[in-house]
Design a protein around this motif. Structure first.
Motif, mmCIF file in Angstrom:
data_model
loop_
_atom_site.group_PDB
_atom_site.id
_atom_site.type_symbol
_atom_site.label_atom_id
_atom_site.label_comp_id
_atom_site.label_asym_id
_atom_site.label_seq_id
_atom_site.Cartn_x
_atom_site.Cartn_y
_atom_site.Cartn_z
ATOM 1 N N TRP A 164 -7.012 -9.146 4.463
ATOM 2 C CA TRP A 164 -6.509 -7.839 4.018
ATOM 3 C C TRP A 164 -6.487 -7.770 2.495
ATOM 4 N N GLU A 219 -0.302 3.490 -3.008
ATOM 5 C CA GLU A 219 -1.151 4.595 -2.561
ATOM 6 C C GLU A 219 -0.372 5.737 -1.943
ATOM 7 N N ARG A 234 0.824 -1.202 0.000
ATOM 8 C CA ARG A 234 0.000 0.000 0.000
ATOM 9 C C ARG A 234 0.861 1.255 0.000
ATOM 10 N N HIS A 267 -9.743 -7.232 0.735
ATOM 11 C CA HIS A 267 -10.374 -5.925 0.911
ATOM 12 C C HIS A 267 -9.516 -4.769 0.411
ATOM 13 N N HIS A 268 -8.317 -5.055 -0.073
ATOM 14 C CA HIS A 268 -7.431 -4.004 -0.578
ATOM 15 C C HIS A 268 -6.913 -4.409 -1.950
#
Length: 332
Positions: A284, A112, A108, A287-288
């Protein structure tokens, strides 16, 4: 390669076969495997953290494995900086950067961005470690809940490392983690002001396959010298709150060496803990999203190597990666 830099992400729970798949893809497509696992960065516990073998690392370039002293906690910011440098070096050499691991927070941070937090004074960091060691994670969570409820609400009472980090940030900056997250941060990964493109291969094997693999891996670790690695770590007298000292198998084998439990009980506890961790990892990843759906290929099997696939399946995996390199990837 196109003008926009591209990297492949290979992610999934512990013991799902990420390293074997990365090795096969890197060998076929000229890739460099970059570690994306928070425990495999540490030097010393190579067997315990299931780092690639010396023989595997001779087949294709591997980076960021065993590069950090266990006495120094590796932050996400440190890893991101190192990973970006290795990605740029791989691209400059005409190789495909392949980021392989199970630490969702690392992925992430790349895709992101990372929240920028001011430097924390050493006294705040020491206080957080002392509270975690003296009172335990549940008590530290209660303290954080009273002082910084927004940040505490995002953390599990059992997640000692992140609770300590949240406490030191609150004490050291006067603001909580939740506040700094709202402030924004680095943004997605860039190479000379051009954003990286990412595609992902996500491993999502059945639970029974993972349970069996965890048991086999534990036995292999014992044969490979895991007990000696733990003895070497304990001999250094390191802070038990350090990440490397909490790697799977270290607390359990440490208890064996102190005469508190037997080896069989250590194995039972370690395999149970690893199994629970893989459940959290799988949740995880569900959901990501690591990449757009059209740039994600999911494999519902445990990987033991590219040779386990039929010729058609191997070609399908490699064709997916090649199509993503040129920007036309499609999900499977």
């Amino acid at each position: 390669m196109s003008d926009q830099p591209f990297a492949l992400l290979i992610a999934g729970p512990t013991a799902s076969g990420k390293s074997a798949l990365a090795l096969g893809v890197a060998g076929a497509l000229g890739g460099t495997v970059i570690n994306t696992d928070s425990m495999q960065v540490y030097a010393g516990p190579r067997v315990l953290t299931a780092q690639p073998s010396e023989a595997e690392m001779q087949v294709v370039p591997h980076r960021l494995y065993g590069v950090r002293d266990p006495a120094e906690a590796a932050s996400v910011a440190w890893w991101r900086e190192q990973a970006l440098a290795e990605m740029a070096a791989a691209r400059a050499a005409g190789r495909l950067p392949i980021l392989c691991g199970g630490t969702g927070l690392y992925f992430r941070a790349l895709t992101e961005g990372l929240t920028e937090i001011p430097p924390v004074p050493a006294v705040a960091r020491e206080e957080a470690r002392h509270l975690l060691s003296a009172e335990g994670p549940a008590a530290l969570h209660a303290r954080l809940l009273a002082a910084d409820p927004d940040s505490a609400a995002t953390l599990r009472p059992s997640d000692g490392q992140r609770l300590a980090r949240a406490w030191e940030v609150w004490r050291g900056t006067g603001r909580g983690m939740a506040f700094w997250h709202r402030e924004g941060g680095t943004g997605p990964a860039m190479l000379r002001d051009v954003p990286w493109r990412f595609a992902a291969i996500r491993l999502d094997p059945p639970r029974d396959a993972l349970r069996a693999a965890i048991g086999l891996r534990w036995a292999a670790m014992l044969r490979g010298g895991a007990e000696a690695e733990v003895a070497a770590l304990l001999a250094r007298g390191l802070d038990p709150a350090l990440p490397a000292m909490r790697a799977h198998g270290v607390p359990e084998l440490g208890a064996v060496q102190r005469g508190e439990i037997g080896l069989e009980e250590a194995g039972r506890r370690a395999c149970l803990a690893i199994g629970q961790y893989t459940k959290r990892q799988a949740t995880w990843y569900r959901h990501h999203a690591l990449a757009a759906p059209s740039q994600t290929h999911t494999i519902h099997a445990r990987i033991t190597g590219m040779e386990q696939f039929s010729e058609r399946e191997r070609l399908e995996i490699l064709a997916f990666v090649r199509s993503c390199v040129d920007g036309s990837g499609t999900a499977h």
